[in-house]
Design a protein around this motif. Sequence first.
Motif, PDB file in Angstrom:
ATOM      1  N   ASN A 135       0.822  -1.218   0.000  1.00 16.37           N
ATOM      2  CA  ASN A 135       0.000   0.000   0.000  1.00 16.37           C
ATOM      3  C   ASN A 135       0.852   1.262   0.000  1.00 16.37           C
ATOM      4  N   ARG A 136       2.100   1.146  -0.451  1.00 15.29           N
ATOM      5  CA  ARG A 136       2.975   2.311  -0.377  1.00 15.29           C
ATOM      6  C   ARG A 136       2.444   3.426  -1.285  1.00 15.29           C
ATOM      7  N   SER A 144      -3.584   5.291  -1.262  1.00 22.88           N
ATOM      8  CA  SER A 144      -2.861   4.643  -0.178  1.00 22.88           C
ATOM      9  C   SER A 144      -3.195   5.321   1.143  1.00 22.88           C
ATOM     10  N   ARG A 145      -3.503   4.508   2.148  1.00 23.15           N
ATOM     11  CA  ARG A 145      -3.784   5.115   3.457  1.00 23.15           C
ATOM     12  C   ARG A 145      -2.516   5.645   4.103  1.00 23.15           C
ATOM     13  N   PHE A 146      -1.343   5.304   3.548  1.00 23.69           N
ATOM     14  CA  PHE A 146      -0.084   5.811   4.082  1.00 23.69           C
ATOM     15  C   PHE A 146       0.371   7.088   3.378  1.00 23.69           C
ATOM     16  N   ALA A 147      -0.408   7.579   2.411  1.00 25.41           N
ATOM     17  CA  ALA A 147      -0.039   8.813   1.719  1.00 25.41           C
ATOM     18  C   ALA A 147       0.044   9.955   2.728  1.00 25.41           C
ATOM     19  N   GLY A 148       1.180  10.625   2.769  1.00 24.90           N
ATOM     20  CA  GLY A 148       1.378  11.731   3.694  1.00 24.90           C
ATOM     21  C   GLY A 148       1.981  11.334   5.024  1.00 24.90           C
ATOM     22  N   SER A 149       2.027  10.031   5.320  1.00 30.74           N
ATOM     23  CA  SER A 149       2.634   9.581   6.572  1.00 30.74           C
ATOM     24  C   SER A 149       4.151   9.687   6.484  1.00 30.74           C
ATOM     25  N   ASN A 150       4.797   9.710   7.654  1.00 31.05           N
ATOM     26  CA  ASN A 150       6.258   9.760   7.701  1.00 31.05           C
ATOM     27  C   ASN A 150       6.815   8.357   7.465  1.00 31.05           C
ATOM     28  N   THR A 301      -1.053  11.344  19.835  1.00 29.68           N
ATOM     29  CA  THR A 301      -1.255   9.900  19.824  1.00 29.68           C
ATOM     30  C   THR A 301      -1.360   9.335  18.422  1.00 29.68           C
ATOM     31  N   CYS A 302      -1.618  10.180  17.439  1.00 35.15           N
ATOM     32  CA  CYS A 302      -1.831   9.690  16.072  1.00 35.15           C
ATOM     33  C   CYS A 302      -0.656   8.852  15.601  1.00 35.15           C
ATOM     34  N   THR A 303      -0.945   7.645  15.140  1.00 35.87           N
ATOM     35  CA  THR A 303       0.090   6.723  14.684  1.00 35.87           C
ATOM     36  C   THR A 303       0.281   6.742  13.169  1.00 35.87           C
ATOM     37  N   GLU A 304      -0.461   7.633  12.497  1.00 33.43           N
ATOM     38  CA  GLU A 304      -0.327   7.840  11.054  1.00 33.43           C
ATOM     39  C   GLU A 304      -0.676   6.589  10.247  1.00 33.43           C
ATOM     40  N   CYS A 305      -1.566   5.757  10.779  1.00 30.63           N
ATOM     41  CA  CYS A 305      -1.928   4.516  10.080  1.00 30.63           C
ATOM     42  C   CYS A 305      -2.800   4.784   8.859  1.00 30.63           C
ATOM     43  N   GLY A 306      -3.526   5.906   8.864  1.00 37.96           N
ATOM     44  CA  GLY A 306      -4.306   6.286   7.694  1.00 37.96           C
ATOM     45  C   GLY A 306      -5.635   5.602   7.537  1.00 37.96           C
ATOM     46  N   ARG A 307      -6.118   4.894   8.571  1.00 36.95           N
ATOM     47  CA  ARG A 307      -7.440   4.281   8.458  1.00 36.95           C
ATOM     48  C   ARG A 307      -8.508   5.348   8.258  1.00 36.95           C
TER      49      ARG A 307
END
Length: 760
Positions: A135-136, A144-150, A301-307
């Motif tokens: 899902n990169r 991708s739910r990881f779009a924008g995450s670190n 607390t946000c873990t950046e999982c993107g759900r």
Amino acid sequence: MQLAAIIVSLVLMAVGVALFGRATVQIYRFVKLGQPVPAGTRTDNPWQRAVTVVKEFLGHTRMNKWGVVGVAHWFVAVGFFSLLLTIVNAVGQLFQADWLLPIVGEWAPYNVFVEFIGTMTVLGILVLIAIRQLNRPGGAGRKSRFAGSNTGQAYFVETVILIVGICIFTLHALEGAQHHVDSYEASFFISYPFVAWFRGMDLATLQTLTYFFAGLKIATSFIWMITVALKTDMGVAWHRFLAFPNIFFKRKADGDVALGALLPMTTGGKEIDWEDPAEDATFGVSQVEQFSWKGILDFSTCTECGRCQSQCPAWNTGKPLSPKLLIMSLRDHAHAKAPYLLAGGGKDMEGNEQATPEQLADVPASALAEAERPLIGTVEENGVIDPDVLWSCTTCGACVEQCPVDIEHIDHIVDMRRYQVMIESAFPSEAGTMLKNLEKKGNPWGLAKKQRVEWTKEVDFEVPIVGKTIEDLTEVEYLYWVGCAGALEDRAKKTTKAFAELLHIAGVKFAIMGGDEKCTGDSARRLGNEPLFQQLGAENVAMLNMAYGESLDEDGGVDESTRKPKSSKKIVATCPHCFNTIANEYPQLGGEFEVIHHTQLLQHLIDEGKLIPVTPVEGLITYHDPCYLGRHNKVYTPPREIMSAVPGLRQQEMHRHKERGFCCGAGGARMWMEERIGKRINNERVDEALSLNPDIVSTACPFCLVMLTDSVNGKKNDGKAKESLTVVDVAQLLLDSVKTPAEPTDTPESEIAPEPEPVK
């Protein structure tokens, strides 16, 4: 090898523990920068809250909605905390290669546990790494739910877990070899092949390997600790600690998500008295420090999982709002501004600096620059949150429903909207028309109140009206709250008339208000105009209490033990927004009423045999879950059971349904705003429905009915939807089936008088 491992490990441990302790204090001080909350609202029923934390962690009740991801994450999370003793064991092994923990070191159940959880931690993180790769963002883009995450931070954390897991497994196998395990036994039920392999090595080699892997485990663990201690905004790491208090302090002690009612506006930890607000009252949020301390904790607390991002209707239709990126932006801004705030910095309502130059002398220039950024502003204004982000939200609740660490996104979005509307008067212009109509006429369309009862003239039975045909609500079983759309919008009026006729057929005694009722205020409140909601709500509560007359006791008719009305009188609403507001928000205004949705009542009447569907309604039907009926109030079954009771219908669910249902685009006052960015949300939803090639799209909300009908009609005009496709409320379907078909007439067709031409 042994000496190097000891020195490096001890140094890293000392530095790591010291820095981590400092970071914990920093985060505590940072969270306390937020505003207080009303007393008891986050700490009531501590035992129940503790149980909720245990249930959500050990049961992974939020994560397990995602199947294999939840299972893999469970082993990683449980392994992190339950295998802490393996660090102690590794320290001992640095000094004595065959050292075992006292008491439990040779206890078979403990060794079985370490063997199993250690192995599953490795497999779990490998699964999570694979899922991240599949899902990169580079491959899926916005999808991708990881779009924008670190991404780099995530890879670092995953690598650390993988290395530590491998070290635990390897050290356990080395233990077996050094303690002469020469046959299969439970303590090494997975690693025994490696034990047998190591057993063929000489003692010096085994000791060297033990020193290496023990040192590697300790070094990796404490390099991770040092890294996260130096970067307190690293949510992908800190969530494993902050999730526990964030869940404990969630809005609802019983573990339910923060949906349904919005929280009342507060200032200084107290609800605002709208009749006499304090002179220094803060209305909404214009600076990050004006969020509550729970809000600051949410951001951290946000873990950046993107759900949340993967489910957001705005993000999925090309709009700038991503709940994840919103929370991350607020977190990064708050952390960057923290040194300025901790030094005493801050500005009053006029923008004047409250701290002295001496107080700010040691504040880093980057923190001073961050303090000058407007919380809401365009890219050109260097704003933290773009206005288009703020106004894209439909308050559908998908983000809150999916968040595994119970972040309360909607509360924060509405708090920022409140400031924009009440202080800056900065909101989409078309929404202003709706607000003016509510203020002057009590409904969004600005129509005269007498038109609220005009629909009663279009049915062939008498509809009792409070104050006209009946004195008060003691004479009926239900008050039917028709709502603005149900009374004034042509498509929604079809639902109103169908539901009223069904009640009439079932012999249910009901009445409606006589037109003096106002809009419940749902759209005004979610737009951010809290005073208007308070005004409309107070007037409606007073009117309803008066309509109940002597049926309510002097104490308001509320049973203090259950907080439910003592009166048997009930309110039924066809609009989920009215239903939600009266049931969940009017208690904030002193209005305690027992409210149900019309689908719940209809299902009950079918079960009792008072409504019997007999006439087949042929076709394939798919049901759209209204957000304020489904996610916000957990009503999923009744509409589906009604459709199941109608003969001839074949139900098929859209891909996104129930808890993951996709919004129609009308919530959060978006019903009254133009949609200028990206694809229209209602078109996205209808496209999903059309992929099933249905004959009927059903719903149970007047807003959804309007949005879906508009989209279907547009697609019919473009030739993308078949002309026979209809959008109806489930009440209309049920009425078509309950009513027996008309008897055929023997009158020749030539003798039947033609229908008169409609009056133009």
